[in-house]
Structure formats: C-alpha cells, structure tokens
Design a protein around this motif. Sequence first.
Motif, PDB file in Angstrom:
ATOM      1  N   LEU A  56       0.617  -1.207  -0.001  1.00  3.78           N
ATOM      2  CA  LEU A  56       0.074   0.146   0.174  1.00  3.78           C
ATOM      3  C   LEU A  56       0.977   0.767   0.047  1.00  3.78           C
ATOM      4  O   LEU A  56       1.474   1.130   0.679  1.00  3.78           O
ATOM      5  N   ARG A  57       0.645   2.343  -1.135  1.00  4.07           N
ATOM      6  CA  ARG A  57       1.636   2.921  -0.914  1.00  4.07           C
ATOM      7  C   ARG A  57       0.201   5.010  -1.269  1.00  4.07           C
ATOM      8  O   ARG A  57      -0.429   4.269  -1.571  1.00  4.07           O
ATOM      9  N   ASN A  62      -7.570   1.244  -5.621  1.00  2.39           N
ATOM     10  CA  ASN A  62      -8.049   0.221  -5.353  1.00  2.39           C
ATOM     11  C   ASN A  62      -7.514  -0.607  -4.403  1.00  2.39           C
ATOM     12  O   ASN A  62      -7.122  -1.614  -4.564  1.00  2.39           O
ATOM     13  N   GLN A  63      -7.049  -0.175  -3.359  1.00  6.07           N
ATOM     14  CA  GLN A  63      -6.099  -0.370  -2.734  1.00  6.07           C
ATOM     15  C   GLN A  63      -6.955   0.541  -1.165  1.00  6.07           C
ATOM     16  O   GLN A  63      -6.441  -0.402   0.086  1.00  6.07           O
ATOM     17  N   GLY A  64      -8.533   0.228  -1.173  1.00  7.60           N
ATOM     18  CA  GLY A  64      -9.309   1.313   0.268  1.00  7.60           C
ATOM     19  C   GLY A  64      -9.849   0.210   1.037  1.00  7.60           C
ATOM     20  O   GLY A  64      -9.208   0.956   2.339  1.00  7.60           O
ATOM     21  N   PRO A  65      -9.915  -1.289   1.080  1.00  7.18           N
ATOM     22  CA  PRO A  65     -10.200  -1.784   1.509  1.00  7.18           C
ATOM     23  C   PRO A  65      -9.037  -2.032   3.088  1.00  7.18           C
ATOM     24  O   PRO A  65      -9.729  -1.375   4.101  1.00  7.18           O
ATOM     25  N   CYS A  66      -8.395  -2.498   2.683  1.00 18.33           N
ATOM     26  CA  CYS A  66      -6.739  -2.439   3.306  1.00 18.33           C
ATOM     27  C   CYS A  66      -6.381  -1.312   3.939  1.00 18.33           C
ATOM     28  O   CYS A  66      -6.024  -1.396   5.217  1.00 18.33           O
ATOM     29  N   VAL A  67      -6.261  -0.184   3.369  1.00 20.50           N
ATOM     30  CA  VAL A  67      -6.118   1.280   3.663  1.00 20.50           C
ATOM     31  C   VAL A  67      -7.241   1.946   4.769  1.00 20.50           C
ATOM     32  O   VAL A  67      -6.345   2.142   5.423  1.00 20.50           O
ATOM     33  N   ALA A  68      -7.723   1.598   4.630  1.00 22.50           N
ATOM     34  CA  ALA A  68      -9.079   1.623   5.373  1.00 22.50           C
ATOM     35  C   ALA A  68      -8.969   1.038   6.985  1.00 22.50           C
ATOM     36  O   ALA A  68      -8.925   1.603   8.325  1.00 22.50           O
ATOM     37  N   ALA A  69      -8.256  -0.172   6.350  1.00 22.56           N
ATOM     38  CA  ALA A  69      -7.668  -0.800   7.806  1.00 22.56           C
ATOM     39  C   ALA A  69      -6.721  -0.893   8.722  1.00 22.56           C
ATOM     40  O   ALA A  69      -7.227  -0.275  10.185  1.00 22.56           O
ATOM     41  N   VAL A  70      -5.540  -0.320   7.878  1.00 20.77           N
ATOM     42  CA  VAL A  70      -4.702   0.593   8.504  1.00 20.77           C
ATOM     43  C   VAL A  70      -4.892   1.888   9.400  1.00 20.77           C
ATOM     44  O   VAL A  70      -4.648   2.245   9.757  1.00 20.77           O
ATOM     45  N   GLN A  71      -5.319   2.309   8.769  1.00 19.16           N
ATOM     46  CA  GLN A  71      -6.038   3.657   9.031  1.00 19.16           C
ATOM     47  C   GLN A  71      -6.602   3.758  10.712  1.00 19.16           C
ATOM     48  O   GLN A  71      -6.820   4.793  11.375  1.00 19.16           O
ATOM     49  N   ALA A  72      -7.449   2.701  10.644  1.00 19.51           N
ATOM     50  CA  ALA A  72      -8.731   2.627  12.154  1.00 19.51           C
ATOM     51  C   ALA A  72      -7.444   1.956  13.246  1.00 19.51           C
ATOM     52  O   ALA A  72      -7.534   2.815  14.053  1.00 19.51           O
ATOM     53  N   PHE A  73      -6.690   0.910  12.348  1.00 13.31           N
ATOM     54  CA  PHE A  73      -5.582   0.485  13.154  1.00 13.31           C
ATOM     55  C   PHE A  73      -4.564   1.946  14.053  1.00 13.31           C
ATOM     56  O   PHE A  73      -4.584   2.101  14.771  1.00 13.31           O
ATOM     57  N   LEU A  74      -3.853   2.389  13.076  1.00 10.89           N
ATOM     58  CA  LEU A  74      -3.346   3.347  13.385  1.00 10.89           C
ATOM     59  C   LEU A  74      -3.635   4.922  13.854  1.00 10.89           C
ATOM     60  O   LEU A  74      -3.322   5.969  14.545  1.00 10.89           O
ATOM     61  N   GLY A  75      -4.703   5.289  13.690  1.00  8.22           N
ATOM     62  CA  GLY A  75      -5.381   5.757  14.706  1.00  8.22           C
ATOM     63  C   GLY A  75      -5.283   6.646  15.800  1.00  8.22           C
ATOM     64  O   GLY A  75      -5.855   7.407  16.331  1.00  8.22           O
ATOM     65  N   TYR A  76      -5.469   4.971  16.242  1.00  8.61           N
ATOM     66  CA  TYR A  76      -5.603   5.032  17.919  1.00  8.61           C
ATOM     67  C   TYR A  76      -4.103   4.898  18.355  1.00  8.61           C
ATOM     68  O   TYR A  76      -4.686   4.873  19.925  1.00  8.61           O
ATOM     69  N   SER A  77      -3.229   4.796  17.803  1.00  3.32           N
ATOM     70  CA  SER A  77      -1.803   4.046  18.430  1.00  3.32           C
ATOM     71  C   SER A  77      -0.872   4.579  17.466  1.00  3.32           C
ATOM     72  O   SER A  77      -0.665   5.659  16.454  1.00  3.32           O
ATOM     73  N   GLY A 105      10.637   0.500  14.099  1.00  4.01           N
ATOM     74  CA  GLY A 105      12.356   0.985  14.363  1.00  4.01           C
ATOM     75  C   GLY A 105      12.354   0.345  12.894  1.00  4.01           C
ATOM     76  O   GLY A 105      13.276  -0.941  12.805  1.00  4.01           O
ATOM     77  N   ILE A 106      11.268   0.172  12.059  1.00  2.08           N
ATOM     78  CA  ILE A 106      11.960  -0.487  10.658  1.00  2.08           C
ATOM     79  C   ILE A 106      11.785   0.448   9.602  1.00  2.08           C
ATOM     80  O   ILE A 106      11.179   2.263  10.579  1.00  2.08           O
ATOM     81  N   TYR A 107      12.846   1.070   8.482  1.00  3.19           N
ATOM     82  CA  TYR A 107      12.990   2.053   7.739  1.00  3.19           C
ATOM     83  C   TYR A 107      10.836   3.014   7.395  1.00  3.19           C
ATOM     84  O   TYR A 107      10.272   2.255   7.228  1.00  3.19           O
ATOM     85  N   ASP A 108      11.437   4.024   7.257  1.00  5.96           N
ATOM     86  CA  ASP A 108      10.381   4.771   7.299  1.00  5.96           C
ATOM     87  C   ASP A 108      10.228   5.464   6.202  1.00  5.96           C
ATOM     88  O   ASP A 108      10.460   6.597   5.961  1.00  5.96           O
ATOM     89  N   ASP A 109       9.525   4.661   4.933  1.00  8.82           N
ATOM     90  CA  ASP A 109       9.808   4.719   3.645  1.00  8.82           C
ATOM     91  C   ASP A 109       7.907   5.398   3.203  1.00  8.82           C
ATOM     92  O   ASP A 109       7.455   6.026   2.414  1.00  8.82           O
ATOM     93  N   GLY A 110       7.048   5.039   4.698  1.00  9.51           N
ATOM     94  CA  GLY A 110       5.815   5.849   4.528  1.00  9.51           C
ATOM     95  C   GLY A 110       4.946   4.145   3.662  1.00  9.51           C
ATOM     96  O   GLY A 110       3.616   4.458   2.939  1.00  9.51           O
ATOM     97  N   VAL A 111       5.385   3.210   2.868  1.00 10.22           N
ATOM     98  CA  VAL A 111       4.647   2.735   1.947  1.00 10.22           C
ATOM     99  C   VAL A 111       4.378   1.646   2.994  1.00 10.22           C
ATOM    100  O   VAL A 111       5.501   0.523   3.880  1.00 10.22           O
ATOM    101  N   ILE A 112       3.399   0.888   3.141  1.00 17.82           N
ATOM    102  CA  ILE A 112       3.350  -0.571   3.714  1.00 17.82           C
ATOM    103  C   ILE A 112       3.684  -2.025   3.055  1.00 17.82           C
ATOM    104  O   ILE A 112       2.631  -2.407   1.467  1.00 17.82           O
TER     105      ILE A 112
END
Length: 140
Positions: A56-57, A62-77, A105-112
Amino acid sequence: MYAAQLSGAQRIRRAIAAAAIGVAAVAGTAAIAAPARAEVQYPASIGQCLAAKPTLREGVRNQGPCVAAVQAFLGYSYGNGHIDVDGKFGPQTKAAVRNFQRAVGIYDDGVIGPATWRSLQNACTAQGNCDYQYPFPLPF
C-alpha cells in the motif's frame, strides 16, 4: 373525440399532457436505471488484510479496504491522533505509517510493504485488536 374535432385549446392541453407524461416516463426510467450510490465498505479487520499483505502506498487506486483497516488501526496508536478512515492513502495516512514505522524501528518510507505488515501484525497481536472492526468501538 378525434383530433380534427378538438378545439385549438384542447389540442394544446393534450400536447402538454402528452409531453408531461413522456418526461415523467423518461425521468422515471432514469431514476430506476441510475446505479445505486456505492457505500464505502471496509474489511472486517486488519487481520483480513494480513492474509494478502498488499503493498500500500500513496496515490495508488483500488487499495481502499486495506488502507481503511490500517487507518483505523493506526488512528488509535503510535502518536497519530485522529486519522480520517476513508480508504484513501493520502499524505495524512503516509505520515501515520511513517510514525508507526519509526516507532517500531523499521525503515520509515511511508509504504506498507512486507516489513510493515509484519510489524502491524506484531503490534495488533500485542494489543489484541487484529480483529478490530471499524467503525465499532475499540475492544479495550
């Protein structure tokens, strides 16, 4: 009554009525034929996306459902505060992913990619919310 026997006013009324019926018929057909507005759908949990682990980047469609799941998870932590859960990988989501990547502690490129999915799996397992279902309240 035949058209020849109608007065001018009656012909005009019939023509207007016929036009109105025609317009109503076309409008009714258009209303019936118009596609229903698609509702935004989210996966049941981030755990479902962990099965496929798509890359995901920002800017990819067409990557919406998994982006939404990650957004929901990261939004709380991970110090991300509020993240709009809209299924669109934009600058706000990229910043949240980078915050998460730095925190674990992993490479922070903003790509999942694979490393980020592994870290997401470890994090949600540790927190016990891999099965969290957006938009329901968090389980803790």
